[in-house]
Design a protein around this motif. Structure first.
Motif, PDB file in Angstrom:
ATOM      1  N   GLY A 273       1.093   2.865   8.336  1.00  0.00           N
ATOM      2  CA  GLY A 273      -0.068   3.203   9.146  1.00  0.00           C
ATOM      3  C   GLY A 273      -0.362   2.209  10.234  1.00  0.00           C
ATOM      4  O   GLY A 273      -1.421   2.264  10.876  1.00  0.00           O
ATOM      5  N   ASP A 274       0.596   1.269  10.479  1.00  0.00           N
ATOM      6  CA  ASP A 274       0.384   0.292  11.545  1.00  0.00           C
ATOM      7  C   ASP A 274       0.469   0.929  12.921  1.00  0.00           C
ATOM      8  O   ASP A 274       0.017   0.386  13.906  1.00  0.00           O
ATOM      9  CB  ASP A 274       1.424  -0.834  11.463  1.00  0.00           C
ATOM     10  N   ARG A 275       1.085   2.117  12.974  1.00  0.00           N
ATOM     11  CA  ARG A 275       1.219   2.823  14.235  1.00  0.00           C
ATOM     12  C   ARG A 275       1.335   4.318  13.976  1.00  0.00           C
ATOM     13  O   ARG A 275       1.987   4.727  13.030  1.00  0.00           O
ATOM     14  CB  ARG A 275       2.482   2.357  14.955  1.00  0.00           C
ATOM     15  N   PRO A 276       0.705   5.150  14.773  1.00  0.00           N
ATOM     16  CA  PRO A 276       0.859   6.597  14.603  1.00  0.00           C
ATOM     17  C   PRO A 276       2.322   6.978  14.743  1.00  0.00           C
ATOM     18  O   PRO A 276       3.015   6.484  15.633  1.00  0.00           O
ATOM     19  CB  PRO A 276       0.022   7.188  15.752  1.00  0.00           C
TER      20      PRO A 276
ATOM     21  N   LEU B  40      10.267   0.915  13.056  1.00  0.00           N
ATOM     22  CA  LEU B  40       9.432   2.089  13.315  1.00  0.00           C
ATOM     23  C   LEU B  40       9.066   2.820  12.028  1.00  0.00           C
ATOM     24  O   LEU B  40       7.933   3.280  11.857  1.00  0.00           O
ATOM     25  CB  LEU B  40      10.148   3.050  14.270  1.00  0.00           C
ATOM     26  N   LEU B  41      10.024   2.923  11.116  1.00  0.00           N
ATOM     27  CA  LEU B  41       9.760   3.598   9.842  1.00  0.00           C
ATOM     28  C   LEU B  41       8.676   2.874   9.054  1.00  0.00           C
ATOM     29  O   LEU B  41       7.744   3.500   8.536  1.00  0.00           O
ATOM     30  CB  LEU B  41      11.044   3.665   9.016  1.00  0.00           C
ATOM     31  N   ILE B  42       8.809   1.556   8.936  1.00  0.00           N
ATOM     32  CA  ILE B  42       7.827   0.794   8.167  1.00  0.00           C
ATOM     33  C   ILE B  42       6.455   0.876   8.822  1.00  0.00           C
ATOM     34  O   ILE B  42       5.430   1.068   8.140  1.00  0.00           O
ATOM     35  CB  ILE B  42       8.273  -0.676   8.023  1.00  0.00           C
ATOM     36  N   GLU B  43       6.407   0.748  10.140  1.00  0.00           N
ATOM     37  CA  GLU B  43       5.127   0.817  10.834  1.00  0.00           C
ATOM     38  C   GLU B  43       4.477   2.189  10.672  1.00  0.00           C
ATOM     39  O   GLU B  43       3.261   2.303  10.501  1.00  0.00           O
ATOM     40  CB  GLU B  43       5.326   0.495  12.324  1.00  0.00           C
ATOM     41  N   ALA B  44       5.307   3.243  10.714  1.00  0.00           N
ATOM     42  CA  ALA B  44       4.766   4.587  10.574  1.00  0.00           C
ATOM     43  C   ALA B  44       4.237   4.831   9.161  1.00  0.00           C
ATOM     44  O   ALA B  44       3.142   5.380   8.976  1.00  0.00           O
ATOM     45  CB  ALA B  44       5.846   5.617  10.909  1.00  0.00           C
TER      46      ALA B  44
ATOM     47  N   GLY C 164       0.793  -1.220   0.000  1.00  0.00           N
ATOM     48  CA  GLY C 164       0.000   0.000   0.000  1.00  0.00           C
ATOM     49  C   GLY C 164       0.820   1.263   0.000  1.00  0.00           C
ATOM     50  O   GLY C 164       0.290   2.351  -0.220  1.00  0.00           O
ATOM     51  N   VAL C 165       2.126   1.150   0.244  1.00  0.00           N
ATOM     52  CA  VAL C 165       3.011   2.317   0.216  1.00  0.00           C
ATOM     53  C   VAL C 165       3.527   2.485  -1.210  1.00  0.00           C
ATOM     54  O   VAL C 165       4.025   1.539  -1.818  1.00  0.00           O
ATOM     55  CB  VAL C 165       4.190   2.155   1.191  1.00  0.00           C
TER      56      VAL C 165
END
Length: 210
Positions: A199-202, A192-196, A146-147
Motif C-alpha cells: 500500500g506504499d503506492r497505488p 513495484l510489487l512490494i510497494e503495491a 502487514g502483508v
C-alpha cells in the motif's frame, strides 16, 4: 551413580567430513555433466571422487540424499543461496540482495550451471525449494510488514521465480540481456510489487519513487 559421557566432537574430524562431502559432490557434478546420465550411478560418482561407495552412503545416507545435497552445495559454492545474505531491513536492501544474486549468477561456474540443467540437477533444485521459500519468507516479512495470507504467499512465489536461474536464462535467451540488465529489470518489478502490495503506492501509479 555414573553419568553418561557426552559425545566428543572433534573439529578436525568435522572438517574432514565436510571436505569428503565436498569431494563427493564435486565428483557428482563431473559425472552428471560428462555422462548426461538419466539414472545416477553411485559407483560412478565414487570412482570420480576417489572414495568408496560405502563412504558415500555413510555421508549422504542414500542416493536420494546425495542428489538432495547437490542443490544446497551449488547454491553455497556460487553464493546464490538466500541464506548467504544478511537479512534486509528495508525494500532497498531487499532489491539490492536480488540484484547481487543476479550478478553472482552471471559468474557461476559453467560446470555447476551445466549440472543443474540436467534431470539430476532439476531433482536437486526441487529438494531445496522448502528451504528457499522459508528464506524468502523470512526476508520478505521484514520488508512487507502487514502483508499476510494469500497476498504474502503469491508475492513470495513470484519473487522465488523472478530470482531463479531459469529466469536469468530466459532474459539471456529471449532478450539477450546480461546479468546486470536482467537484475535492473527484475529489481524494478520486485520494488513495484512490494510497494503495491504493502500500500506504499497505488498499483496503477506509473513511474518509480525516489
Amino acid at each position: 551413580m555414573s553419568s553418561r559421557a557426552r559425545p566428543y566432537k572433534s573439529p578436525l574430524r568435522e572438517e574432514q567430513a565436510e571436505a569428503t562431502r565436498a569431494r563427493v559432490l564435486e565428483g557428482l557434478v563431473r559425472v552428471i555433466v560428462s555422462d548426461g546420465v538419466g539414472e545416477l550411478s553411485v559407483p560412478a560418482v565414487a570412482k570420480e571422487a576417489g572414495v568408496s561407495v560405502p563412504t558415500i552412503y555413510r555421508h549422504f545416507g542414500s542416493k536420494q540424499g546425495l542428489v538432495d545435497a547437490l542443490g544446497e552445495y551449488v547454491a553455497t559454492k556460487s553464493g546464490l543461496g538466500w541464506v548467504d545474505f544478511d537479512k534486509p531491513t528495508n525494500v532497498d536492501e531487499f532489491v539490492e540482495m536480488i540484484e547481487e544474486m543476479y550478478r553472482r549468477s552471471g559468474r557461476i561456474d559453467p560446470a555447476l550451471r551445466a549440472a543443474m540443467a540436467t534431470d539430476v540437477g532439476q531433482h536437486a533444485r526441487r529438494a531445496t525449494m522448502p528451504r528457499r521459500l522459508k528464506a524468502i519468507e523470512d526476508s520478505l516479512s521484514l520488508v512487507a510488514e502487514g502483508v499476510a495470507g494469500d497476498d504474502f504467499e503469491r508475492l513470495r512465489d513470484i519473487i522465488l521465480i523472478l530470482g531463479s536461474s531459469a529466469m536469468t536464462r530466459a532474459f539471456k535467451d529471449y532478450l539477450d540481456m546480461n546479468s546486470e540488465q536482467a537484475a535492473d529489470t527484475v529489481t524494478w518489478v520486485v520494488r513495484l510489487l512490494i510497494e503495491a502490495v504493502t500500500g506504499d503506492r497505488p498499483p496503477g501509479n506509473k513511474g518509480m519513487s525516489n
